[in-house]
Design a protein around this motif. Structure first.
Motif, PDB file in Angstrom:
ATOM      1  N   ASN A  90       0.835  -1.197   0.000  1.00  0.00           N
ATOM      2  CA  ASN A  90       0.000   0.000   0.000  1.00  0.00           C
ATOM      3  C   ASN A  90       0.875   1.254   0.000  1.00  0.00           C
ATOM      4  O   ASN A  90       1.951   1.270   0.597  1.00  0.00           O
ATOM      5  N   VAL A  91       0.404   2.304  -0.664  1.00  0.00           N
ATOM      6  CA  VAL A  91       1.202   3.525  -0.807  1.00  0.00           C
ATOM      7  C   VAL A  91       1.634   4.093   0.543  1.00  0.00           C
ATOM      8  O   VAL A  91       2.710   4.695   0.662  1.00  0.00           O
ATOM      9  N   LEU A  92       0.852   3.879   1.581  1.00  0.00           N
ATOM     10  CA  LEU A  92       1.210   4.374   2.912  1.00  0.00           C
ATOM     11  C   LEU A  92       2.368   3.600   3.532  1.00  0.00           C
ATOM     12  O   LEU A  92       2.987   4.061   4.492  1.00  0.00           O
ATOM     13  N   LEU A  93       2.662   2.423   2.970  1.00  0.00           N
ATOM     14  CA  LEU A  93       3.731   1.574   3.506  1.00  0.00           C
ATOM     15  C   LEU A  93       5.017   1.666   2.686  1.00  0.00           C
ATOM     16  O   LEU A  93       6.078   1.242   3.151  1.00  0.00           O
ATOM     17  N   GLN A  94       4.927   2.202   1.487  1.00  0.00           N
ATOM     18  CA  GLN A  94       6.051   2.132   0.555  1.00  0.00           C
ATOM     19  C   GLN A  94       7.275   2.920   1.005  1.00  0.00           C
ATOM     20  O   GLN A  94       8.383   2.661   0.535  1.00  0.00           O
TER      21      GLN A  94
END
Length: 275
Positions: free
Chosen positions: A9-13
């Motif tokens: 997920n973009v929040l984890l990248q």
């Protein structure tokens, strides 16, 4: 072996490189399925869905059974893994400094150590392990792990220029002057050394060697037909002495011995590894 990689997920990248799901069913008359696992420069969080694995550290005479979920710190020496006959697992691979940001502790305290994730995260991990047992597909498995990670985002320590600089070091496979990476990190060499030990657990020059070795080892797992000379050149080694030195340091044996070991290995666990 079935392997699938997921971009998180973009929040984890910002701190996680990928989520990797693997499944290998090994047909063998032996009760043990032993695979060499030399150190890689990426810290990891593992979840074992089917058979749990056992680990034998260098110098030990016995294998130790691992829990269902394990946090693995910076590795500098190889281990042997007994993955048993049904190996189904998830690996969360962190960017350099990512595990430090995730846990908030010095990586220097975790060198060559692994920890029961339940002791680190408590009941949250127990619930994840249960849901992974119930998941019907690789996509469901990824979603379970990703949901757990997203719950922790608000606790993540902020990124520093150091973290972006170390991504560049990874991108060029360790083949760049450390002074240049320190400059990208906006730090003096002395400051760079100190921050490196805190956030990745290792001195930057040593980490660069580990990155270069890891690429060479993974190339051998992937392309056994390639000569060691070709692999050494592709990975930035310009003399045989340094190439053999790194293999003895990180794999515990010379390249020729690794070649013989891999011929007997039923599952090549780092062939598909992405850093």
């Amino acid at each position: 072996m079935q392997t699938r990689f997921y971009t998180p997920n973009v929040l984890l990248q910002e701190f996680i490189n990928c989520i990797m799901v693997v499944h290998a069913e090994v047909e063998t008359n032996s009760t043990a399925v032993i695979c060499p696992y030399p150190p890689a420069p990426q810290n990891s969080l593992f979840f074992y869905i089917n058979d749990c694995i056992s680990v034998q550290k260098q110098g030990d005479t016995k294998f130790t059974m691992q829990p269902r979920s394990v946090v693995v710190g910076p590795m500098v020496t190889r281990v042997l893994l007994d993955i048993n006959k049904s190996h189904k697992a998830v690996r969360v691979g962190f960017h350099p400094g990512g595990l430090h940001r995730f846990l908030g502790i010095s990586m220097a305290e975790m060198i060559d150590e692994h920890y029961d994730a339940t002791a680190v995260f408590g009941r949250d991990i127990e619930q994840v392990n249960t849901r992974l047992q119930e998941a019907k597909s690789f996509d469901e498995i990824k979603n379970v792990v990703e949901q757990f990670l997203l719950q922790k985002v608000s606790y993540i320590k902020p990124a520093l220029p150091f973290d972006r600089a170390m991504l560049e070091l990874m991108r060029v496979n360790g083949n760049i002057p450390i002074e240049q990476i320190a400059s990208l990190a906006c730090l003096s060499l002395r400051q760079f050394e100190r921050v490196s030990k805190e956030r990745i657990g290792l001195p930057p020059k040593f980490f660069a060697r580990l990155i270069r070795f890891s690429k060479a080892y993974r190339m051998r797992e992937n392309f056994p037909e390639l000569s060691w000379t070709h692999i050494a050149y592709e990975c930035g080694y310009f003399d045989q002495m340094h190439f053999i030195r790194d293999f003895k340091q990180f794999a515990g044996v010379a390249p020729s011995i690794i070649e013989k070991e891999l011929e007997k290995t039923p599952v090549r666990l780092q062939a598909e590894l992405r850093l």
